[in-house]
Design a protein around this motif. Sequence first.
Motif, mmCIF file in Angstrom:
data_model
loop_
_atom_site.group_PDB
_atom_site.id
_atom_site.type_symbol
_atom_site.label_atom_id
_atom_site.label_comp_id
_atom_site.label_asym_id
_atom_site.label_seq_id
_atom_site.Cartn_x
_atom_site.Cartn_y
_atom_site.Cartn_z
ATOM 1 N N PHE A 119 -9.250 -9.204 -1.838
ATOM 2 C CA PHE A 119 -10.548 -8.626 -0.984
ATOM 3 C C PHE A 119 -11.563 -9.535 -1.137
ATOM 4 O O PHE A 119 -12.226 -9.888 -0.043
ATOM 5 C CB PHE A 119 -10.794 -7.437 -1.866
ATOM 6 C CG PHE A 119 -10.252 -6.272 -1.201
ATOM 7 C CD1 PHE A 119 -10.537 -5.568 0.204
ATOM 8 C CD2 PHE A 119 -8.893 -5.590 -1.839
ATOM 9 C CE1 PHE A 119 -10.014 -4.324 0.729
ATOM 10 C CE2 PHE A 119 -8.239 -4.602 -1.197
ATOM 11 C CZ PHE A 119 -8.710 -4.080 -0.056
ATOM 12 N N GLY A 120 -11.878 -10.431 -2.245
ATOM 13 C CA GLY A 120 -12.987 -11.446 -2.325
ATOM 14 C C GLY A 120 -12.698 -12.247 -1.159
ATOM 15 O O GLY A 120 -13.653 -12.826 -0.607
ATOM 16 N N ARG A 121 -11.626 -12.858 -1.302
ATOM 17 C CA ARG A 121 -11.084 -13.874 -0.369
ATOM 18 C C ARG A 121 -11.418 -13.435 1.163
ATOM 19 O O ARG A 121 -11.848 -14.438 2.280
ATOM 20 C CB ARG A 121 -9.833 -14.660 -0.399
ATOM 21 C CG ARG A 121 -9.431 -15.287 -1.753
ATOM 22 C CD ARG A 121 -8.144 -15.880 -1.799
ATOM 23 N NE ARG A 121 -7.029 -14.966 -1.620
ATOM 24 C CZ ARG A 121 -6.477 -14.305 -2.807
ATOM 25 N NH1 ARG A 121 -7.096 -14.861 -4.101
ATOM 26 N NH2 ARG A 121 -5.424 -13.773 -2.738
ATOM 27 N N ALA A 122 -11.175 -12.159 1.355
ATOM 28 C CA ALA A 122 -11.532 -11.771 2.736
ATOM 29 C C ALA A 122 -12.853 -11.471 2.912
ATOM 30 O O ALA A 122 -12.906 -10.640 4.136
ATOM 31 C CB ALA A 122 -10.208 -10.608 3.066
ATOM 32 N N VAL A 175 0.833 -1.100 0.181
ATOM 33 C CA VAL A 175 -0.122 -0.161 0.125
ATOM 34 C C VAL A 175 1.097 1.091 0.009
ATOM 35 O O VAL A 175 1.985 1.376 0.849
ATOM 36 C CB VAL A 175 -1.096 0.074 1.352
ATOM 37 C CG1 VAL A 175 -1.839 1.375 1.395
ATOM 38 C CG2 VAL A 175 -2.007 -1.154 1.252
ATOM 39 N N VAL A 176 0.520 2.311 -0.776
ATOM 40 C CA VAL A 176 1.332 3.419 -0.898
ATOM 41 C C VAL A 176 0.372 4.603 -0.590
ATOM 42 O O VAL A 176 -0.600 4.722 -1.156
ATOM 43 C CB VAL A 176 2.018 3.530 -2.280
ATOM 44 C CG1 VAL A 176 2.782 4.912 -2.494
ATOM 45 C CG2 VAL A 176 2.733 2.355 -2.900
ATOM 46 N N ALA A 177 0.550 5.479 0.592
ATOM 47 C CA ALA A 177 -0.148 6.473 0.762
ATOM 48 C C ALA A 177 0.526 7.618 1.404
ATOM 49 O O ALA A 177 1.631 7.523 1.633
ATOM 50 C CB ALA A 177 -1.203 5.929 1.838
ATOM 51 N N PRO A 178 -0.147 8.848 1.427
ATOM 52 C CA PRO A 178 0.717 10.044 1.703
ATOM 53 C C PRO A 178 0.680 9.906 3.332
ATOM 54 O O PRO A 178 -0.316 9.151 4.060
ATOM 55 C CB PRO A 178 -0.304 11.371 1.168
ATOM 56 C CG PRO A 178 -0.864 10.819 0.415
ATOM 57 C CD PRO A 178 -1.412 9.199 0.600
ATOM 58 N N PHE A 179 1.554 10.457 4.006
ATOM 59 C CA PHE A 179 1.760 10.352 5.395
ATOM 60 C C PHE A 179 0.678 11.357 5.888
ATOM 61 O O PHE A 179 0.073 12.218 5.322
ATOM 62 C CB PHE A 179 3.042 10.966 6.292
ATOM 63 C CG PHE A 179 4.261 10.104 5.878
ATOM 64 C CD1 PHE A 179 4.127 9.045 6.880
ATOM 65 C CD2 PHE A 179 5.253 10.374 5.162
ATOM 66 C CE1 PHE A 179 5.400 8.046 6.748
ATOM 67 C CE2 PHE A 179 6.251 9.507 4.936
ATOM 68 C CZ PHE A 179 6.276 8.321 5.694
ATOM 69 N N PRO A 209 -8.971 -5.478 5.723
ATOM 70 C CA PRO A 209 -10.212 -4.844 6.152
ATOM 71 C C PRO A 209 -9.752 -3.349 6.506
ATOM 72 O O PRO A 209 -10.598 -2.327 6.182
ATOM 73 C CB PRO A 209 -10.608 -5.460 7.623
ATOM 74 C CG PRO A 209 -10.004 -6.884 7.188
ATOM 75 C CD PRO A 209 -8.898 -6.642 6.523
ATOM 76 N N GLU A 210 -8.466 -3.015 6.960
ATOM 77 C CA GLU A 210 -8.096 -1.817 7.159
ATOM 78 C C GLU A 210 -7.863 -1.025 5.702
ATOM 79 O O GLU A 210 -8.073 0.213 5.476
ATOM 80 C CB GLU A 210 -6.801 -1.764 7.982
ATOM 81 C CG GLU A 210 -7.024 -2.387 9.183
ATOM 82 C CD GLU A 210 -5.636 -2.677 10.092
ATOM 83 O OE1 GLU A 210 -5.731 -2.553 11.248
ATOM 84 O OE2 GLU A 210 -4.473 -2.787 9.443
ATOM 85 N N ILE A 211 -7.308 -1.804 4.837
ATOM 86 C CA ILE A 211 -7.201 -1.051 3.607
ATOM 87 C C ILE A 211 -8.673 -0.784 2.860
ATOM 88 O O ILE A 211 -8.791 0.217 2.039
ATOM 89 C CB ILE A 211 -6.521 -2.344 2.539
ATOM 90 C CG1 ILE A 211 -4.914 -2.168 2.936
ATOM 91 C CG2 ILE A 211 -6.356 -1.535 0.990
ATOM 92 C CD1 ILE A 211 -4.308 -3.508 2.096
ATOM 93 N N ALA A 212 -9.707 -1.417 3.232
ATOM 94 C CA ALA A 212 -11.111 -1.256 2.838
ATOM 95 C C ALA A 212 -11.414 0.162 3.031
ATOM 96 O O ALA A 212 -12.498 0.571 2.525
ATOM 97 C CB ALA A 212 -11.909 -2.496 3.119
ATOM 98 N N ALA A 223 -3.772 2.404 9.419
ATOM 99 C CA ALA A 223 -4.109 1.789 10.930
ATOM 100 C C ALA A 223 -2.837 1.347 11.454
ATOM 101 O O ALA A 223 -1.832 1.150 10.688
ATOM 102 C CB ALA A 223 -5.140 0.441 10.762
ATOM 103 N N GLY A 224 -2.452 1.344 12.671
ATOM 104 C CA GLY A 224 -1.309 0.797 13.210
ATOM 105 C C GLY A 224 -0.098 1.598 13.048
ATOM 106 O O GLY A 224 -0.410 2.595 12.817
#
Length: 331
Positions: free
Chosen positions: A211-214, A168-172, A187-190, A177-178
């Motif tokens: 995501f489908g498996r989760a 996952v790549v995201a701005p600070f 679930p947190e990425i969702a 989460a965490g």
Amino acid sequence: MDTRRLYSFVRIVDAGSITRAADILHIAQPALSQQMTSLETQFGQQLLIRSKQGVEPTDAGHALYRHAQVILRQVESAQAEVSVVGRALAGGVSVGLAPYSTATAIALPLLARVREQHPNILLHINENFGGVLSEAMMTGRMDLALLYDAGPIKGVTFERLLTEELVVVAPFGTGLAGESGSDISLPEIAELPLLLPGRMHTIRKVVEQAFGRAEQQPNVVAEVESVMTLSEAVRTGLGATVLPWSVARRVMDVEALELRRIEPGIEVHVSLGTPANQPLSKPAEAVRDVLRTVVADYVKGTNASSQYPADGSITAARSSPAANRATLAAT
């Protein structure tokens, strides 16, 4: 079979007009029309539908068009190979590279190495989606490609070269989460607004499958096909994305971004694809060998590459000699 007629037929179909094709080929229109009449007589089928708007291939014409492309490419390869017997390899070789993948990092080293070792080979590099590249190899319009192998594709042989784990790549400050540098769950990425390529792209497919498996649903807020646009969108805070670490490191300002491993991990495989139904020309074989070496060197270089900028808790990649893999691994 007169290959000149086949060449003229392909140019007519591409131009959509006998008049335009005659100008391109520098042939008088009546002579070009006669060539097409002779070709239709030879095959016993109407190949072109003529109208005031131009020409369209019939079903038989579409079939001949596909075969003609393969035949003409084989004739061109034969001419190039025969002409350089006893001399340096020469001729055109086309290589496809899948976007959003490590394959694009291979382009410049591949070009440099081919120029150094085989200066008479004209290398054509095409960055496109896997389906387009596979279809081009099946129809003989492309010699080889580095692409994601989401599954078996008829007419294409895969040789897996490396495997990468997505991050996952995201701005600070996005609110991941965490703690910084820790793994993040699906679930947190969702909960994140995601910017991903379209549904036909392998990265999008493997992400949605995970995501489908989760039993989760990704929150896709935009579909972005351009890596550079995606980089700018993430950098300006419009959302997060999911990419191989090597791609994020190459095209994004990772010092200003937060990168997290996904738990459970999501992997993509990069493979060398070649046509299954026709042999490679000698120049194409030489480029294939160079490509394998460049990828092997890339994997070795990735092993010694920098760590995640967040806290250095995760290395960029690790190789397994048996499988020639490049994967993310915890230190």
